[in-house]
Scaffold this active site. Structure first.
Site, PDB file in Angstrom:
ATOM      1  N   LYS A  42      46.003  33.275  32.108  1.00 29.99           N
ATOM      2  CA  LYS A  42      44.838  33.497  31.249  1.00 29.99           C
ATOM      3  C   LYS A  42      44.994  34.745  30.384  1.00 29.99           C
ATOM      4  O   LYS A  42      44.561  34.757  29.229  1.00 29.99           O
ATOM      5  CB  LYS A  42      43.558  33.578  32.076  1.00 29.99           C
ATOM      6  CG  LYS A  42      43.402  34.796  32.944  1.00 29.99           C
ATOM      7  CD  LYS A  42      42.079  34.774  33.670  1.00 29.99           C
ATOM      8  CE  LYS A  42      41.918  35.986  34.571  1.00 29.99           C
ATOM      9  NZ  LYS A  42      41.866  37.259  33.850  1.00 29.99           N
ATOM     10  N   THR A  43      45.614  35.797  30.920  1.00 26.40           N
ATOM     11  CA  THR A  43      45.810  37.010  30.123  1.00 26.40           C
ATOM     12  C   THR A  43      46.737  36.729  28.951  1.00 26.40           C
ATOM     13  O   THR A  43      46.528  37.215  27.833  1.00 26.40           O
ATOM     14  CB  THR A  43      46.385  38.144  30.990  1.00 26.40           C
ATOM     15  OG1 THR A  43      45.501  38.386  32.088  1.00 26.40           O
ATOM     16  CG2 THR A  43      46.541  39.421  30.188  1.00 26.40           C
ATOM     17  N   ASP A 229      36.719  37.662  28.990  1.00 26.85           N
ATOM     18  CA  ASP A 229      37.528  37.350  30.174  1.00 26.85           C
ATOM     19  C   ASP A 229      36.630  37.295  31.409  1.00 26.85           C
ATOM     20  O   ASP A 229      35.554  37.907  31.435  1.00 26.85           O
ATOM     21  CB  ASP A 229      38.597  38.440  30.337  1.00 26.85           C
ATOM     22  CG  ASP A 229      39.631  38.091  31.383  1.00 26.85           C
ATOM     23  OD1 ASP A 229      39.722  36.910  31.786  1.00 26.85           O
ATOM     24  OD2 ASP A 229      40.368  39.008  31.805  1.00 26.85           O
ATOM     25  N   GLU A 230      37.060  36.568  32.438  1.00 22.71           N
ATOM     26  CA  GLU A 230      36.350  36.483  33.729  1.00 22.71           C
ATOM     27  C   GLU A 230      34.864  36.156  33.527  1.00 22.71           C
ATOM     28  O   GLU A 230      33.975  36.780  34.105  1.00 22.71           O
ATOM     29  CB  GLU A 230      36.493  37.809  34.508  1.00 22.71           C
ATOM     30  CG  GLU A 230      37.928  38.239  34.768  1.00 22.71           C
ATOM     31  CD  GLU A 230      38.603  37.436  35.874  1.00 22.71           C
ATOM     32  OE1 GLU A 230      38.026  36.424  36.315  1.00 22.71           O
ATOM     33  OE2 GLU A 230      39.704  37.823  36.286  1.00 22.71           O
ATOM     34  N   GLN A 260      36.631  31.094  41.315  1.00 21.46           N
ATOM     35  CA  GLN A 260      36.904  32.493  41.651  1.00 21.46           C
ATOM     36  C   GLN A 260      35.680  33.383  41.426  1.00 21.46           C
ATOM     37  O   GLN A 260      35.812  34.598  41.278  1.00 21.46           O
ATOM     38  CB  GLN A 260      38.094  33.003  40.830  1.00 21.46           C
ATOM     39  CG  GLN A 260      39.388  32.277  41.137  1.00 21.46           C
ATOM     40  CD  GLN A 260      40.569  32.869  40.401  1.00 21.46           C
ATOM     41  OE1 GLN A 260      41.049  33.960  40.720  1.00 21.46           O
ATOM     42  NE2 GLN A 260      41.053  32.154  39.394  1.00 21.46           N
ATOM     43  N   ARG A 617      46.218  34.935  46.052  1.00 21.29           N
ATOM     44  CA  ARG A 617      46.869  36.202  45.702  1.00 21.29           C
ATOM     45  C   ARG A 617      48.351  36.162  46.085  1.00 21.29           C
ATOM     46  O   ARG A 617      49.137  36.986  45.608  1.00 21.29           O
ATOM     47  CB  ARG A 617      46.228  37.394  46.432  1.00 21.29           C
ATOM     48  CG  ARG A 617      44.764  37.692  46.152  1.00 21.29           C
ATOM     49  CD  ARG A 617      44.433  37.725  44.706  1.00 21.29           C
ATOM     50  NE  ARG A 617      43.951  36.419  44.260  1.00 21.29           N
ATOM     51  CZ  ARG A 617      43.856  36.045  42.986  1.00 21.29           C
ATOM     52  NH1 ARG A 617      44.222  36.874  42.039  1.00 21.29           N
ATOM     53  NH2 ARG A 617      43.413  34.857  42.659  1.00 21.29           N
TER      54      ARG A 617
END
Length: 752
Positions: A42-43, A229-230, A260, A617
């Site tokens: 995503k980044t 973002d997020e 998430q 993670r």
């Protein structure tokens, strides 16, 4: 739009993207929802999208990109610079709070309530003001944490003090009415100190944009392309801010993953991302489902767990990575055994499998779980660092010097003034200082305004000695104010440290131990270095900008270190991070899922998302541990294996023997503990128990029942989970507090 290729080749932007990433990057105009699974890049999409917007003729200063940590913002800016060079500097790329702070510095004066040099109070400063309010209203200041949480919730829901009072005017709960009274007085004191708390940064920005259409239009025209973002972690205030800014041009791209969303306890509203297509019916939707982080086994297990949730957007992560090892689940006799097993496995990974300590993360649901691991790691000489512990800027010596800087930048700031007026000791007694503060409050002035006016100061009942010494202090602050105009920030801090007498104090044998003072001096040296780094990265930055920078740093911005140490942190602190090896400790009912979620489907789904975040993670190895018996408040409790472990299909998980043979089918635990000299338990763990039906119990103090909501004077809201003759077990809503077992007769709790 006309393509501009005078500084880079647009085709290069798409060369490194998969088809879904390319679709998201190339969707220029109109609303765009990017559902980005864990580890799906995503980044990269956000960064490349910024580059493509500029390649297509969008001016960099017309782009606003918002993320949740300074670390993420800096990483995005660094990547953008590699793609498009210096033009990335003109993109406004920051956190929500940094964006709002910068906007308010420019625009807040229009409200007539604050000036542009307002202070930003952190949680500790805010608590100090709230305690003053509660003392003035003759309320128990020991409950300040509960009041602080309620007021924070109100601001994040865009409810000001006046409306909060209206909502609670007819409330049966005295607590709610008291919060309303404190909230009003708190806001009055913030205005008097020309200060905003952290929640105000967004709250006041939204209020300003709503009440001043010309300001709103100015920023709508400035930021014609918005990237968030997020998005699943946005609260009501952040959602409204985003919608206001995007309303005119509708060029809004949000990236996130409902699976998430794990911050509901602090106001995040997952519905913002689930309802994006309702808010923007013409939206394009792109799913990023290819994971570049984890092995197939880890991903398949995570997918199986999260599939049990109802509130989610359907997706299925997949990867071209190797199948990898099965997830290891180690079922331990006690929490102490768990710590030993984890320590032993870490040693084996480092000595036999060539991992470095920094490749390994230990995650847990609550901070309290870290103690046994810390003790074991210290005994076994395993280097570790706790992420999310005491922040550098929360240390006393750093907060002291920051208080000096705040008073120089904002002379109306009575809170920071009170902190340092007698540090180092200047013989300014508390009795006289309180008289001075009360006089200033009644006059509607700051303390410094009174001290600098001899006529006013003469009206205060102060001793002659105090009056002279407080004037000397004011003269020192005036000197600091002049020097701040002529010195770089780092050199100015050195000047303040020296002229205030703070360095002399730390070199005195009367102030703490030599070891403590040496550590404090080292921290102050590091603070000067931080200021030097800031002005190096931000040419011509002044004191206000530095204070703004420091105020907006969070503990999540300090998660990286090059030192080879095991990373220990809560699962919530691990959001956005990845590690080759991940241990998740405490995979038990009442820990993960946490006890407060056992009676609510919505809360249980958030716990499952928390587990999903923990699992995803891991890149190569994932080890889950649980304890059959765990100590809570000095009392041992039987624990059941987490339902989330049971939701992982058998083909993706195995039990582990830490000796030479790593997999076995037996349900006994005997082999697991041989090398640690533990005697295994003879009895098997009982079947998982369900939450008992509500039961009543009467005590001489009051009557409680399981499932009832309570308010603790220190820890805030919680749910009664169990009661016996002497104790009451409460699951607190704040995950940093977690499950507590309290004495039934003495627990400071009230019925909600």
């Amino acid at each position: 739009m006309n393509l501009e290729q005078n500084f880079f080749d647009r085709n290069e932007i798409f060369a490194d993207l998969n088809p879904q990433q390319a679709q998201a990057v190339d969707c220029i105009d109109g609303p765009l929802l990017v559902i980005a699974g864990a580890g799906s890049g995503k980044t990269r999409v956000l960064t490349y999208r910024i580059a493509n917007l500029i390649a297509c003729g969008v001016a960099p200063w017309n782009i606003l990109a918002i993320t949740f940590t300074n670390k993420a913002a800096n990483e995005m800016k660094s990547r953008a610079q590699k793609l498009i060079g210096s033009r990335a500097q003109d993109v406004w790329l920051s956190t929500f709070h940094s964006f709002c702070a910068r906007l308010l510095r420019r625009e807040i004066a229009v409200t007539g309530k604050f000036t542009s040099n307002f202070a930003i109070y952190d949680a500790a400063d805010s608590k100090t003001v709230l305690k003053q309010c509660m003392n003035e209203l003759e309320l128990d200041a020991e409950k300040v944490v509960s009041f602080q949480a309620k007021i924070s919730d109100a601001k994040n829901a865009l409810i000001d003090a006046a409306h909060f009072r209206e909502f609670t005017a007819t409330a049966e709960s005295p607590f709610a009415r008291n919060v309303a009274a404190v909230y009003e007085l708190y806001e009055k004191k913030l205005r008097e100190n020309n200060a905003l708390d952290f929640d105000d940064l967004i709250f006041v920005t939204v209020k300003l944009l709503r009440e001043y259409p010309a300001v709103l239009e100015k920023y709508q025209n400035r930021y014609r392309y918005i990237l968030i973002d997020e998005y699943q972690d946005t609260n009501e205030a952040q959602y409204v801010l985003t919608k206001l800014l995007a309303d005119k041009y509708q060029n809004i791209c949000v990236v996130g993953d409902a699976d998430q969303s794990i911050y509901g306890w602090r106001g995040a509203d997952m519905r913002n991302i689930l309802n994006f297509e309702r808010d923007y019916p013409q939206a394009t939707v792109v799913k990023l489902e290819q994971n570049y982080r984890s092995t197939k086994n880890i991903l398949d297990a995570a997918n199986a767990v999260i599939a049990n949730n109802f509130e989610r957007k359907e997706k299925n992560l997949w990867t071209q990575n190797e199948r990898g090892e099965k997830i290891k689940f180690i079922d331990c006799a006690t929490d102490k055994v768990e710590a030993s097993i984890v320590a032993g496995e870490i040693r084996r990974l480092v000595t036999q499998e060539n991992f470095m300590y920094k490749d390994i993360a230990l995650l847990y649901r609550t901070n309290a779980q870290s103690r046994l691991f810390e003790e074991k790691f210290i005994r076994d000489e395993i280097p570790y660092v706790i992420i999310g512990g005491l922040r550098f800027y929360e240390r006393k010596e750093i907060k002291d010097i920051l208080a000096y800087l705040h008073v120089v930048a904002n002379p109306r700031d009575n809170i920071h003034l009170a902190r340092i007026v007698n540090v180092p000791k200047r013989g300014l007694g508390l009795t006289n200082f309180n008289r001075l503060r009360e006089f200033a409050d009644e006059a509607g002035l700051s303390i410094m305004e009174v001290v600098r006016d001899r006529n006013l100061l003469s009206k205060v009942a102060l001793t002659r000695t105090f009056r002279q010494r407080i004037q000397d202090f004011a003269a020192m602050v005036t000197l600091f104010t002049e020097m701040a105009k002529n010195l770089s920030v780092d050199n100015f801090i050195k000047f303040v440290l020296d002229e205030s007498g703070y360095l002399k104090m730390l070199n005195s044998p009367d102030e703490g131990t030599a070891t403590e003072n040496a550590a404090r001096l080292e921290n102050l040296g590091e603070f000067v270095s931080a200021a030097k780094d800031f002005i190096t990265a931000n040419a011509n930055a002044d004191l206000d900008e530095f204070l703004n920078h420091v105020a907006l740093i969070t503990d999540l911005d300090a998660t990286d270190t090059d030192e080879s140490r095991v990373r220990m942190m809560t699962i919530h602190s691990a959001k956005g991070l990845e590690f080759p090896v991940v241990f998740v400790a405490g995979m038990e009912e009442s820990l993960l899922p946490h006890s407060h979620a056992l009676t609510s489907r919505a809360d249980m789904e958030e716990e499952r998302r928390t587990c999903y975040v923990a699992l995803t993670r891991a890149k190569k190895k994932l080890i889950l541990t649980a304890a059959e018996r765990r100590m809570f408040f000095g009392k041992e409790h039987d624990q059941d294996v987490s339902r989330f472990v049971e939701e992982i299909p058998a083909e993706f998980i195995s039990r582990v023997d830490l000796n030479a043979v790593h997999t076995y089918q037996s349900t006994t635990r005997s082999q697991s503990y041989t090398q640690y000299n533990y005697t295994p338990p003879t009895a098997h763990r009982p079947a998982r128990v369900t939450v008992p039906a509500p039961k009543k119990i009467s005590t001489p103090v009051t009557s409680w029942h399981v499932g009832e909501q309570v308010n603790h004077r220190k820890w805030g809201l919680g749910t009664v989970m169990d009661i016996d003759a002497k104790t009451i077990t409460i699951s607190f809503a704040n995950p940093e507090v977690g499950l507590k077992v309290l004495g039934l007769r003495v627990a400071p709790i009230d019925r909600v």
